[in-house]
Design a protein around this motif. Structure first.
Motif, PDB file in Angstrom:
ATOM      1  N   ARG C 358       0.836  -1.203   0.000  1.00  0.00           N
ATOM      2  CA  ARG C 358       0.000   0.000   0.000  1.00  0.00           C
ATOM      3  C   ARG C 358       0.872   1.256   0.000  1.00  0.00           C
ATOM      4  NH1 ARG C 358      -3.213   2.404  -2.279  1.00  0.00           N
ATOM      5  NH2 ARG C 358      -4.407   0.457  -2.283  1.00  0.00           N
ATOM      6  N   TYR C 359       1.882   1.228   0.855  1.00  0.00           N
ATOM      7  CA  TYR C 359       2.755   2.392   0.950  1.00  0.00           C
ATOM      8  C   TYR C 359       3.476   2.638  -0.386  1.00  0.00           C
ATOM      9  CZ  TYR C 359       6.210   5.679   2.724  1.00  0.00           C
ATOM     10  OH  TYR C 359       6.978   6.808   2.908  1.00  0.00           O
ATOM     11  N   ALA C 360       3.941   1.557  -0.981  1.00  0.00           N
ATOM     12  CA  ALA C 360       4.666   1.690  -2.250  1.00  0.00           C
ATOM     13  C   ALA C 360       3.747   2.211  -3.349  1.00  0.00           C
ATOM     14  CB  ALA C 360       5.267   0.337  -2.652  1.00  0.00           C
ATOM     15  N   ILE C 361       2.514   1.714  -3.400  1.00  0.00           N
ATOM     16  CA  ILE C 361       1.576   2.194  -4.429  1.00  0.00           C
ATOM     17  C   ILE C 361       1.376   3.711  -4.259  1.00  0.00           C
ATOM     18  CG2 ILE C 361      -0.836   2.135  -5.187  1.00  0.00           C
ATOM     19  CD1 ILE C 361      -0.840  -0.877  -4.569  1.00  0.00           C
ATOM     20  N   ASP C 362       1.148   4.116  -3.006  1.00  0.00           N
ATOM     21  CA  ASP C 362       0.902   5.533  -2.759  1.00  0.00           C
ATOM     22  C   ASP C 362       2.119   6.383  -3.135  1.00  0.00           C
ATOM     23  OD1 ASP C 362      -1.576   4.816  -1.916  1.00  0.00           O
ATOM     24  OD2 ASP C 362      -1.150   5.001   0.239  1.00  0.00           O
ATOM     25  N   ARG C 363       3.286   5.924  -2.741  1.00  0.00           N
ATOM     26  CA  ARG C 363       4.492   6.721  -2.997  1.00  0.00           C
ATOM     27  C   ARG C 363       4.840   6.752  -4.490  1.00  0.00           C
ATOM     28  NH1 ARG C 363       7.082   9.744  -2.316  1.00  0.00           N
ATOM     29  NH2 ARG C 363       9.125   9.471  -1.424  1.00  0.00           N
ATOM     30  N   LEU C 364       4.758   5.586  -5.136  1.00  0.00           N
ATOM     31  CA  LEU C 364       5.206   5.515  -6.533  1.00  0.00           C
ATOM     32  C   LEU C 364       4.225   6.226  -7.459  1.00  0.00           C
ATOM     33  CD1 LEU C 364       6.422   1.797  -6.467  1.00  0.00           C
ATOM     34  CD2 LEU C 364       7.892   3.813  -6.610  1.00  0.00           C
ATOM     35  N   THR C 365       2.946   6.205  -7.102  1.00  0.00           N
ATOM     36  CA  THR C 365       1.986   6.893  -7.970  1.00  0.00           C
ATOM     37  C   THR C 365       2.050   8.411  -7.771  1.00  0.00           C
ATOM     38  OG1 THR C 365       0.246   6.425  -6.347  1.00  0.00           O
ATOM     39  CG2 THR C 365       0.352   4.986  -8.272  1.00  0.00           C
ATOM     40  N   THR C 366       2.573   8.859  -6.635  1.00  0.00           N
ATOM     41  CA  THR C 366       2.775  10.306  -6.513  1.00  0.00           C
ATOM     42  C   THR C 366       4.115  10.706  -7.116  1.00  0.00           C
ATOM     43  OG1 THR C 366       3.632   9.985  -4.279  1.00  0.00           O
ATOM     44  CG2 THR C 366       1.321  10.641  -4.481  1.00  0.00           C
ATOM     45  N   ALA C 367       4.923   9.687  -7.469  1.00  0.00           N
ATOM     46  CA  ALA C 367       6.217   9.986  -8.081  1.00  0.00           C
ATOM     47  C   ALA C 367       6.109  10.099  -9.597  1.00  0.00           C
ATOM     48  CB  ALA C 367       7.228   8.903  -7.697  1.00  0.00           C
ATOM     49  N   GLY C 368       4.897   9.983 -10.123  1.00  0.00           N
ATOM     50  CA  GLY C 368       4.730  10.177 -11.553  1.00  0.00           C
ATOM     51  C   GLY C 368       4.260   8.953 -12.315  1.00  0.00           C
ATOM     52  N   ASP C 429      12.059   3.465   4.323  1.00  0.00           N
ATOM     53  CA  ASP C 429      13.112   4.300   3.725  1.00  0.00           C
ATOM     54  C   ASP C 429      13.501   3.805   2.332  1.00  0.00           C
ATOM     55  OD1 ASP C 429      13.043   5.548   6.089  1.00  0.00           O
ATOM     56  OD2 ASP C 429      15.024   4.875   6.791  1.00  0.00           O
ATOM     57  N   GLU C 430      13.501   2.493   2.187  1.00  0.00           N
ATOM     58  CA  GLU C 430      13.897   1.918   0.893  1.00  0.00           C
ATOM     59  C   GLU C 430      12.844   2.223  -0.170  1.00  0.00           C
ATOM     60  OE1 GLU C 430      16.505  -1.885   2.582  1.00  0.00           O
ATOM     61  OE2 GLU C 430      14.387  -2.176   2.078  1.00  0.00           O
ATOM     62  N   ILE C 431      11.583   2.131   0.250  1.00  0.00           N
ATOM     63  CA  ILE C 431      10.506   2.446  -0.695  1.00  0.00           C
ATOM     64  C   ILE C 431      10.561   3.931  -1.063  1.00  0.00           C
ATOM     65  CG2 ILE C 431       7.995   2.479  -1.006  1.00  0.00           C
ATOM     66  CD1 ILE C 431       7.931   0.048   1.012  1.00  0.00           C
ATOM     67  N   ASP C 432      10.859   4.744  -0.069  1.00  0.00           N
ATOM     68  CA  ASP C 432      11.003   6.182  -0.338  1.00  0.00           C
ATOM     69  C   ASP C 432      12.110   6.441  -1.358  1.00  0.00           C
ATOM     70  OD1 ASP C 432       8.986   6.915   1.395  1.00  0.00           O
ATOM     71  OD2 ASP C 432      10.336   7.169   3.113  1.00  0.00           O
ATOM     72  N   ARG C 433      13.202   5.726  -1.183  1.00  0.00           N
ATOM     73  CA  ARG C 433      14.326   5.917  -2.107  1.00  0.00           C
ATOM     74  C   ARG C 433      13.944   5.511  -3.527  1.00  0.00           C
ATOM     75  NH1 ARG C 433      19.187   2.359  -1.761  1.00  0.00           N
ATOM     76  NH2 ARG C 433      19.789   2.749  -3.901  1.00  0.00           N
ATOM     77  N   PHE C 434      13.243   4.379  -3.619  1.00  0.00           N
ATOM     78  CA  PHE C 434      12.756   3.904  -4.917  1.00  0.00           C
ATOM     79  C   PHE C 434      11.874   4.993  -5.545  1.00  0.00           C
ATOM     80  CE2 PHE C 434       9.850   0.412  -6.974  1.00  0.00           C
ATOM     81  CZ  PHE C 434      10.298   0.774  -8.238  1.00  0.00           C
ATOM     82  N   ALA C 435      10.960   5.562  -4.739  1.00  0.00           N
ATOM     83  CA  ALA C 435      10.030   6.570  -5.267  1.00  0.00           C
ATOM     84  C   ALA C 435      10.791   7.812  -5.731  1.00  0.00           C
ATOM     85  CB  ALA C 435       8.998   6.927  -4.206  1.00  0.00           C
ATOM     86  N   ASP C 436      11.766   8.221  -4.937  1.00  0.00           N
ATOM     87  CA  ASP C 436      12.533   9.410  -5.310  1.00  0.00           C
ATOM     88  C   ASP C 436      13.297   9.194  -6.622  1.00  0.00           C
ATOM     89  OD1 ASP C 436      11.570  10.530  -3.027  1.00  0.00           O
ATOM     90  OD2 ASP C 436      13.412  10.242  -1.844  1.00  0.00           O
ATOM     91  N   GLU C 437      13.911   8.046  -6.720  1.00  0.00           N
ATOM     92  CA  GLU C 437      14.673   7.748  -7.941  1.00  0.00           C
ATOM     93  C   GLU C 437      13.747   7.618  -9.144  1.00  0.00           C
ATOM     94  OE1 GLU C 437      17.783   7.863  -8.343  1.00  0.00           O
ATOM     95  OE2 GLU C 437      18.685   7.618  -6.363  1.00  0.00           O
ATOM     96  N   LEU C 438      12.578   7.039  -8.919  1.00  0.00           N
ATOM     97  CA  LEU C 438      11.626   6.888 -10.026  1.00  0.00           C
ATOM     98  C   LEU C 438      11.159   8.263 -10.493  1.00  0.00           C
ATOM     99  CD1 LEU C 438       9.984   4.846 -11.793  1.00  0.00           C
ATOM    100  CD2 LEU C 438       8.128   5.115 -10.158  1.00  0.00           C
ATOM    101  N   GLN C 439      10.890   9.107  -9.514  1.00  0.00           N
ATOM    102  CA  GLN C 439      10.435  10.468  -9.847  1.00  0.00           C
ATOM    103  C   GLN C 439      11.466  11.167 -10.738  1.00  0.00           C
ATOM    104  OE1 GLN C 439       9.153  12.684  -6.448  1.00  0.00           O
ATOM    105  NE2 GLN C 439       7.933  14.019  -7.766  1.00  0.00           N
ATOM    106  N   GLU C 440      12.719  10.983 -10.354  1.00  0.00           N
ATOM    107  CA  GLU C 440      13.784  11.592 -11.130  1.00  0.00           C
ATOM    108  C   GLU C 440      13.845  10.995 -12.543  1.00  0.00           C
ATOM    109  OE1 GLU C 440      18.411  11.902 -10.265  1.00  0.00           O
ATOM    110  OE2 GLU C 440      17.163  12.475  -8.533  1.00  0.00           O
ATOM    111  N   ALA C 441      13.681   9.679 -12.604  1.00  0.00           N
ATOM    112  CA  ALA C 441      13.750   9.002 -13.903  1.00  0.00           C
ATOM    113  C   ALA C 441      12.604   9.426 -14.811  1.00  0.00           C
ATOM    114  CB  ALA C 441      13.732   7.494 -13.688  1.00  0.00           C
ATOM    115  N   LEU C 442      11.472   9.698 -14.217  1.00  0.00           N
ATOM    116  CA  LEU C 442      10.296  10.027 -15.032  1.00  0.00           C
ATOM    117  C   LEU C 442      10.176  11.525 -15.309  1.00  0.00           C
ATOM    118  CD1 LEU C 442       7.590   7.690 -13.432  1.00  0.00           C
ATOM    119  CD2 LEU C 442       8.963   7.299 -15.478  1.00  0.00           C
TER     120      LEU C 442
END
Lengths: 124, 488, 443
Positions: C358-368, C429-442
């Motif tokens: 759930r946390y990953a879905i929320d974070r990654l979908t706000t990352a773009g 923290d790891e999921i946050d890092r994934f989201a941040d990096e994804l945001q940058e990639a997108l």
């Protein structure tokens, strides 16, 4: 070893009792001893037509499976329902309670053995 | 007389369970709590799994290991199973995170070391067997047989030769052969073994025809004998338009001495868990590599792993005539790591010592026992010998009784009642990793048991008496079927 | 060569006992022209130290979950393996034993297999389970062939949302026995249209959670199977069984699964563990081995392999399957794993997975990224990145993140989609890092 003289036999160790055009079939005392404790008997559906020597079912002990072959051609008119619950009847009473199928005989059976000829088969 | 033997604790995990215990310090959640119902919909209410502490879990399985027997416990001469030493270094290298922690669907460029392992095993097995290509995709021996038969099916179909529906299998073959043939959609025709324990050439000729798809042959045969006429057999089958599969269960007799592809076989399977020493683990995982000649290579399961022009091991997914996938990924990879470790330990200098000492050991056992347990065929055997306990039948003693008595002497029994064509068969495969002293102790035990069989057969009928259980009631096991514990 | 213990004196004495002068004489049945005259062309032999160095070097070339932040699942997961699991399975009494054909000498393993069968049956809510299969994919293929063998019908219907690699294995097995495989489409990540399933269906196969992580309506699938008179086969992830109602509650005939998440390393896809549970009525038809509890001749309880007459060594070409070796050692992994976790531990693993997901879905979908399907999921979900997912995956790899599986190669038109798995091992923290990096990639 019990080989009743009034019955007919096959080389594959089935016995046959002919009664008014119907053949009652089972496996012999010799066969049940060779198999050991019988744990499952698979029989055909009533109404199936069998050729002579056609495989019609299996009899299983713990570590062996033997095919059953029709000693006569004809239609299966009854199977021994008791064996589903009590397969050990084949060991306890092979010529009685342990019978397997009744076949309405069509044509003249060939190659059935009498008790003496069957006894010779068992000695080989 | 009082019995002082401890009564073993045979309770199940479920019977040792106490509600509330957990036997592992699991990762603690760091993300926010959620409403599970909201996330998943319906939630399960009932789940019966045992609850034990970590120490209790370990004691449970340590106890179970004490009432189990492996190669590291003692001699394990189970014929046709090649129970040889499984070197410890192989276990160590297979547990490296660079092998254990990789995923089959991660990008190819992130797993060059893994592809190199697979390519090396393939190449070494190609050299050892002589085949054109080897794939590790099949997951066990029977799976390798099935894969080979699928390749043969695809081969005939690709040639428009649709009438080849029959596979010939000698009556001495392992049961997996006819079962695999059936699973590949073929019907099975048995062919007899002759007086010498070899394939009956006349019967083979009679059976070969335009409907023959293949002959499945075990060489050396399950009688432990080499098919002297193997070249002739393969030629006759080929003349009939069919192919020949080699069951590689007995490869241990041939490693470094002779190559099955040179005999004329079109394909074979190898049991890496037998010949190449990956542990059998109590019934698997196996590892069933197959080798094929060039005629069958176009049909191999995909992806194929091969080297590119630069020598790097790579996937090739474009295999237009492939039968598809027989297993999800690239076979039993961590077992391939172990097999490579084993192959490299022997290498060029020592590979032939495997078959030479396997054959030496088997013949030694046969020679030391032949006056009490006659060989099924009085010839030099290959890597295993098949003896018969027929002389003791008149004392009411069967092969099984001898085997059970061996347990009381501390040895694992040989294979019993196989091959089916030998009465009262005892099939003994010592393997090359056993010392002469072990073989002597084993032969002494069998000689002693043969004396007991004549003098006091009841000892054998009552055996084993040394284990936590005696002979089990297998009829009751079927009739009162209990394969899953339920709280009473 | 230390693995072979013979001394020169041993060889001499043994040859004398046999009555020959050389080992070569023992090979006289092999025609001279078939014997190798030269050593094989192989690499030189290596000592133990150099072997280890060689393998350290090979292993270090691979990116693994030990040195990369892992979000790749697709049926095999980076779950925590308790230390008890390798400790038990490395015991030589288990590791180096053969199939327990001599039950008196193998009671330990037989009992463990009986416990395994019980656990698998309980997990899936089924009557019984066998002693294991090679893996989930071949277990499913065996189940499909078993269904065909039972009712003789010529088609196997399988949802497109079943693992694509598993479907390929099913297709190969079915091709070999002339059974047609028909795929049912998915709608928004869920199987919904069962209209093609007719009375020629040997079985209907669905997976839940399916390949996309989505939880299927098993009741609807069951109804479709029943209406057609087909067997109802379900594939299910065992970890999800810590929280989800088991397929047995939906009257599944056979349930199969990949047991790898139960304490087995991903291992580049092998060895794995096939789980196979079934209704009692199939007790004469199922493939593989099974262990039963019985008594010995003194009336003491004990275990033995049973229902053996189905198997290849007795029934040969009429066997229910050609399978012989299974995956016993991996089954032992799962048994130790489930014993260590127990019902609360498995539930905890499942629950942490759901929270992390759930946390990953929320974070990654706000990352773009966009969530591709609206369905409820367990542990895994599909992101639409709006651009080539494989390129994004590669970019994130450079940042130390294994982002998931690009779906383009498996589903036409899904080149922009990434299948992301989040196990209990991932930290916030790891999921946050994934989201941040994804945001940058997108971006």
């Amino acid at each position: 070893m019990n080989i009743p003289s009034e019955l007919k036999y096959t080389k594959s160790h089935e016995w046959v009792r002919l009664e008014d055009g119907v053949a009652v079939v089972g496996i012999t005392d010799y066969a049940q001893k060779e198999l050991g404790d019988v744990v499952y008997v698979e029989l055909p559906e009533v109404g199936r037509t069998l050729a002579e020597d056609e495989a019609f079912g299996t009899v299983e002990s713990v570590k062996t499976v033997s095919e059953l072959y029709a000693p006569v051609a004809g239609k299966v008119v009854e199977v021994n329902a008791l064996l589903a619950e009590k397969p050990e009847a084949v060991n306890a009473d092979p010529y009685g309670e342990g019978w397997m199928v009744k076949i309405e005989v069509e044509g003249e059976p060939t190659g059935l053995l009498d008790a003496d000829a069957y006894a010779a088969v068992c000695e080989d | 007389m009082s019995r002082t033997k401890n009564v073993p604790d045979m309770r199940l995990l479920f019977e040792k369970s106490r509600p509330g215990r957990v036997g592992c310090n699991l990762p603690a959640p760091t993300t926010p709590e959620v409403d599970l119902q909201n996330e998943l919909g319906a939630i399960r209410t009932e789940l019966n799994l045992p609850e034990l502490s970590e120490l209790e879990v370990l004691r449970h399985f340590t106890h179970l290991s004490h009432i189990n027997y492996g190669i590291e416990t003692g001699f394990y001469p189970l014929g046709s199973c090649t129970m040889k030493y499984n070197p410890k270094v192989n276990e160590r290298v297979a547990s490296l995170s660079g092998f254990a922690g990789i995923h089959p669907l991660q990008p190819e460029e992130t797993v060059p070391g893994a592809l190199e392992v697979i390519a090396c095993v393939q190449e070494m097995l190609q050299e050892i067997t002589g085949f054109h290509r080897v794939t590790l995709q099949p997951l066990a021996g029977a799976h390798g047989e099935l894969t080979c038969l699928m390749l043969i099916k695809a081969y005939h179909e690709a040639r428009g030769d649709h009438g080849r529906k029959v596979v010939l299998v000698p009556d001495s073959a392992h049961g997996t052969n006819p079962a695999s043939a059936a699973r590949a959609g073929f019907s099975v025709q048995p062919i007899p073994t002759n007086q010498e324990g070899l394939t009956d050439l006349e019967a083979l000729d009679a059976a070969l025809g335009p409907d023959t798809a293949a002959l499945m042959l075990t060489n050396p045969s399950t009688l432990g004998l080499f098919e002297k006429n193997i070249v002739e057999i393969c030629e006759r089958v080929h003349r009939a338009g069919a192919l020949v599969f080699c069951d590689g269960a007995n490869m241990n007799a041939m490693v470094g001495t002779t190559r099955p592809a040179d005999h004329g076989f079109d394909c074979m399977h190898l049991n890496l868990h037998k010949t190449f020493s990956t542990p059998h683990g109590g019934g698997g995982p196996g590892c069933g590599a197959i080798g094929v000649q060039a005629n069958l290579a176009p049909f191999l399961p995909k992806p194929v792993i091969e080297r590119d022009a630069g020598g790097r091991a790579v996937f090739r997914h474009d295999v237009p005539q492939s039968i598809g996938k027989v297993s999800p990924y690239y076979g039993q990879f961590l077992l391939a790591v172990r097999a490579l470790s084993y192959l490299l330990a022997f290498g060029r200098e020592h590979m032939a010592e495997i078959s030479r000492h396997a054959v030496l050991n088997a013949n030694y056992v046969q020679a030391r026992l032949k006056d009490v347990l006659p060989p099924a065929h009085d010839r030099f055997c290959m890597h295993e010998c098949v003896l018969t306990a027929q002389p003791y039948k008149k004392h009411g003693v069967r092969a099984l009784d001898i085997s059970k008595r061996l347990i009381d002497y501390g040895f694992h029994p040989p294979t019993n009642y196989f091959p089916l064509i030998v009465p009262e068969a005892l099939m003994i495969e010592p393997t090359e990793t056993e010392t002469k002293e072990t073989l002597d102790a084993f032969c002494d035990a069998l000689r002693s048991i043969c004396r007991e069989a004549v003098e006091n057969p009841q000892l054998l009928h009552d055996a084993p008496g040394s284990q936590v259980v005696g002979r089990l009631d297998e009829t009751a096991a079927v009739k009162n079927l209990d394969v899953c514990w339920r709280p009473s | 060569m230390p693995y072979i213990p013979h001394t020169e004196a041993d060889r001499r004495e043994m040859l004398a006992a046999i009555g020959v002068g050389s080992i070569d004489e023992l090979f006289r049945d092999i025609p001279e022209e078939l014997r190798l005259r030269e050593p094989l062309d192989l690499p030189p032999s290596m000592d133990e130290y150099h072997l280890q160095r060689h393998f350290f070097q090979l292993a270090s070339q691979n990116r693994s979950s030990a040195n990369t932040l892992w979000f790749l699942g697709a049926g095999l997961y980076d779950r925590y393996i308790p230390a008890t699991v390798p400790a038990v399975i490395s015991r030589g009494e288990f590791l180096t034993s053969y199939t327990p054909y001599q039950p008196e000498f193998s009671q330990g393993y037989l009992q463990a297999i009986y416990e395994f069968q019980t656990m698998v049956a309980n997990l899936y809510g089924m009557d019984m389970a066998n002693a294991s299969m090679y893996d989930g994919a071949t277990a499913l293929a065996e189940a499909a062939v078993m269904a065909h063998g039972l009712n003789g019908r010529p088609k196997v219907f399988v949802s497109e949302a079943v693992h694509p690699v598993w479907r390929q294995v099913v297709r190969t097995y079915c091709w070999a026995v002339d059974v047609e495989v028909v795929e049912l489409p998915h709608t928004e990540g869920l199987t919904a249209d069962y209209s093609a399933v007719d009375d020629r269906a040997a079985c209907l196969i669905v997976q839940s959670p399916n390949f996309f992580g989505a939880i299927e309506d098993l009741g609807a699938a069951r109804d479709a199977a029943r209406k057609a008179g087909a067997l109802f086969l379900v594939a299910a992830d065992p970890t999800a069984m810590g929280l989800l109602p088991p397929p047995g509650e939906f009257d599944a005939d056979v349930v199969v699964g990949e047991g790898q998440p139960l304490g087995i390393p991903m291992g580049f896809g092998g060895p794995l563990l096939g789980l196979f549970a079934f209704k009692r009525q199939f007790v004469r038809a199922f493939p593989g081995r099974i262990v039963g509890r019985t008594v010995d001749r003194n009336g003491n309880p004990g275990f033995t392999m049973t229902l053996r007459t189905r198997e290849q060594d007795i029934r040969r070409e009429k066997a229910t399957s050609n399978i012989c070796t299974n995956s016993a050692l991996m089954g032992l992994c799962a048994t130790v794993y489930l014993a260590a976790l127990g019902k609360n531990g498995l539930r905890q693993v499942a629950e942490t997975t759901v929270r992390n997901t759930r946390y990953a879905i929320d974070r990654l979908t706000t990352a773009g990224a966009r969530l591709r399907f609206p369905a409820r999921v367990f542990g895994e979900f599909v992101l639409d990145l709006g651009r080539d997912a494989a390129a994004v995956q590669r970019r994130l790899l450079d940042r130390g993140i294994m982002a998931g599986l690009p779906l383009g190669p498996f589903y036409p038109g899904m080149d922009g989609c990434l299948l992301v798995a989040v196990t209990e091992c991932r930290l916030k923290d790891e999921i946050d890092r994934f989201a941040d990096e994804l945001q940058e990639a997108l971006a």
